[in-house]
Design an enzyme around this catalytic site. Structure first.
Site, PDB file in Angstrom:
ATOM      1  N   HIS A  59       0.842  -1.196   0.000  1.00  0.00           N
ATOM      2  CA  HIS A  59       0.000   0.000   0.000  1.00  0.00           C
ATOM      3  C   HIS A  59       0.879   1.249   0.000  1.00  0.00           C
ATOM      4  O   HIS A  59       1.952   1.272   0.604  1.00  0.00           O
ATOM      5  CB  HIS A  59      -0.941   0.008   1.208  1.00  0.00           C
ATOM      6  CG  HIS A  59      -0.249   0.016   2.546  1.00  0.00           C
ATOM      7  ND1 HIS A  59      -0.001   1.174   3.253  1.00  0.00           N
ATOM      8  CD2 HIS A  59       0.236  -0.993   3.311  1.00  0.00           C
ATOM      9  CE1 HIS A  59       0.604   0.876   4.400  1.00  0.00           C
ATOM     10  NE2 HIS A  59       0.757  -0.427   4.455  1.00  0.00           N
ATOM     11  N   GLU A  71      -5.117   0.610   2.841  1.00  0.00           N
ATOM     12  CA  GLU A  71      -4.726  -0.360   3.868  1.00  0.00           C
ATOM     13  C   GLU A  71      -4.789   0.246   5.257  1.00  0.00           C
ATOM     14  O   GLU A  71      -5.168  -0.423   6.223  1.00  0.00           O
ATOM     15  CB  GLU A  71      -3.311  -0.880   3.579  1.00  0.00           C
ATOM     16  CG  GLU A  71      -2.964  -2.182   4.300  1.00  0.00           C
ATOM     17  CD  GLU A  71      -2.391  -1.986   5.689  1.00  0.00           C
ATOM     18  OE1 GLU A  71      -2.245  -2.993   6.415  1.00  0.00           O
ATOM     19  OE2 GLU A  71      -2.073  -0.831   6.074  1.00  0.00           O
ATOM     20  N   HIS A  89       4.416   4.443  12.066  1.00  0.00           N
ATOM     21  CA  HIS A  89       3.327   5.233  12.654  1.00  0.00           C
ATOM     22  C   HIS A  89       3.817   6.231  13.697  1.00  0.00           C
ATOM     23  O   HIS A  89       2.992   6.918  14.312  1.00  0.00           O
ATOM     24  CB  HIS A  89       2.250   4.334  13.288  1.00  0.00           C
ATOM     25  CG  HIS A  89       1.478   3.523  12.298  1.00  0.00           C
ATOM     26  ND1 HIS A  89       0.219   3.018  12.561  1.00  0.00           N
ATOM     27  CD2 HIS A  89       1.762   3.120  11.039  1.00  0.00           C
ATOM     28  CE1 HIS A  89      -0.216   2.342  11.519  1.00  0.00           C
ATOM     29  NE2 HIS A  89       0.718   2.388  10.579  1.00  0.00           N
ATOM     30  N   ASP A 139      -0.754   4.232   0.813  1.00  0.00           N
ATOM     31  CA  ASP A 139      -1.366   5.163   1.754  1.00  0.00           C
ATOM     32  C   ASP A 139      -0.648   5.085   3.095  1.00  0.00           C
ATOM     33  O   ASP A 139      -0.054   4.059   3.455  1.00  0.00           O
ATOM     34  CB  ASP A 139      -2.862   4.892   1.916  1.00  0.00           C
ATOM     35  CG  ASP A 139      -3.178   3.533   2.523  1.00  0.00           C
ATOM     36  OD1 ASP A 139      -2.572   2.535   2.086  1.00  0.00           O
ATOM     37  OD2 ASP A 139      -4.030   3.468   3.432  1.00  0.00           O
TER      38      ASP A 139
END
Length: 397
Positions: free
Chosen positions: A74, A141, A368, A76
């Site tokens: 992914h 995702e 993240h 994104d």
């Protein structure tokens, strides 16, 4: 036209695209530009569903005579959070002390950048692989995962596509590149327990029925005993309460309703259906207990609602795929990777219904987080691993 052989250059181009879910942000366009000189046919279908944002996806195919390998991932990314807390701008792809900074550096634009570089090196030195290679890349995702991989797979199959094996380039390594290959995942299912009581004044509890007391009884039953002790390939199943809410701002009012959300990560002892049945059984039995409702003879009044689309547990058993990737990792890094089913879920949960699938990518320590980053040396090593894997997997036919 030059080939995209440098994973750092590839990654920088992707990071500079602010593709926070559900925005494409230019990332798929950048990837398509990398694939063009390699001879890929590229399509970018957009999928929709009521109540969710439209998502643009990418499917690219390099056709050949032989087995068909899929690389999935992914482009994104999650939001950057407090941008002022970053030491480098989150979409600048700045390099500092041998590391490239940026949202998506490891999760998972880095994996895509390395796989594209590996293909470019293979094509330059050996020509096209002895078979077909496809890239199945979503922009959904990190979001609800509704208009992404699951629909892209169905779309591709409808056009006659079939795959012999797949690698998902998620960051699988906990500490060092070469630590771990994911060969399966626990299942995941989420639900909500709602307990109905009777609103009243806190000074007159006998005239009310506090739903929080009933909810505590039910949650006790969900938390203990353990669902199982784990299996040969999976850690024990686990339930976590993720929120409790009564929607009550007053300090002198007993609320009329209390809810608790929960998630279960379950192993191959269970299916989504049997773990749901176990939850209902525990709650039915517990509803008659009076642990926190002294003097109440009537059972706790409750209901359970389940979130859509549970993730099913799976374990990949494909010796060619697993052993070839393991040998490639060891040859490049000197480490024998652990074969693991730990961690959360990924889009491999959808791919496993179409072909054997494993996951292997970068070190995930900073995913993240503020200052997400990747070592340039790791980009080169992962590219070398993918290059060797592509060569060896296709050589076996």
């Amino acid at each position: 036209m030059s080939l995209p052989k440098d994973p750092a250059e590839n990654l920088a181009a992707l990071i500079r695209c602010p593709s926070v879910t559900p925005a494409e942000g230019g990332a798929l366009t950048a990837l398509e530009a990398m694939l063009a000189p390699l001879g890929f046919a590229v399509e970018r279908p957009v999928f929709s569903e009521n109540g969710t944002p439209d998502i643009e996806n990418l499917y690219a195919r390099l056709s050949g005579n032989g087995p068909h390998l899929m690389f999935a991932g992914h482009t994104d990314v999650v939001p950057v959070g407090d941008e002022t807390a970053w030491s480098q701008a989150p979409f600048s792809a700045a390099v500092h002390d041998g590391e490239m900074y940026g949202r998506g550096a490891v999760d998972m634009k880095g994996g895509i950048a390395c796989f594209v570089a590996a293909l470019a090196r293979h094509i330059e030195s050996r020509g096209k692989p002895k078979g077909s290679v496809s890239l199945l890349i979503t922009g959904d995702e990190e979001g609800p995962a509704i208009n992404g991989t699951v629909k892209l797979l169905d779309w591709a199959v409808g056009r006659g596509e079939a795959w012999d094996a797949a690698i998902v380039g998620e960051p699988t390594n906990p500490d060092l590149l070469g630590d771990m290959i994911k060969i399966g995942r626990r299942g995941s299912i989420s639900g909500l327990v709602t307990v109905h009581g009777r609103q009243g004044h806190v000074a007159y509890p006998h005239l009310a029925d506090n739903p929080v007391r009933g909810l505590m009884t039910l949650l006790d039953a969900l938390m203990s005993p353990a669902f199982d002790d784990g299996t040969e390939n999976f850690q024990p199943s686990n339930l976590e309460i993720t929120s409790i809410d009564v929607g009550n701002a007053a300090t002198n009012v007993i609320a009329a309703k209390a809810t608790a959300a929960f998630n279960i990560r379950f192993n191959d002892t269970w299916t989504a259906e049997t773990i749901q049945a176990e939850v209902h059984n525990r709650l039915d039995i517990a509803s008659g207990r009076r642990k926190y409702r002294k003097g109440r003879k009537e059972p706790v009044e409750f209901e359970v609602t389940w979130r859509d689309r549970p993730s099913h547990v799976f374990l990949t058993r494909d010796d060619k795929l697993i052993e070839t990737l393991s040998a490639s990792v060891k040859a490049v890094t000197g480490r024998q990777p652990a074969l693991s089913t730990s961690g959360g879920t990924s889009d491999a949960r959808f791919i496993k219904d179409y072909c054997p699938v494993v996951e292997f990518g970068l070190v995930g320590k900073t995913m993240h987080m503020v200052d997400e980053r990747v070592a340039l040396d790791d980009l080169e090593m992962l590219t070398n691993i993918y290059t060797r894997f592509i060569e060896d997997w296709f050589e076996q036919g």
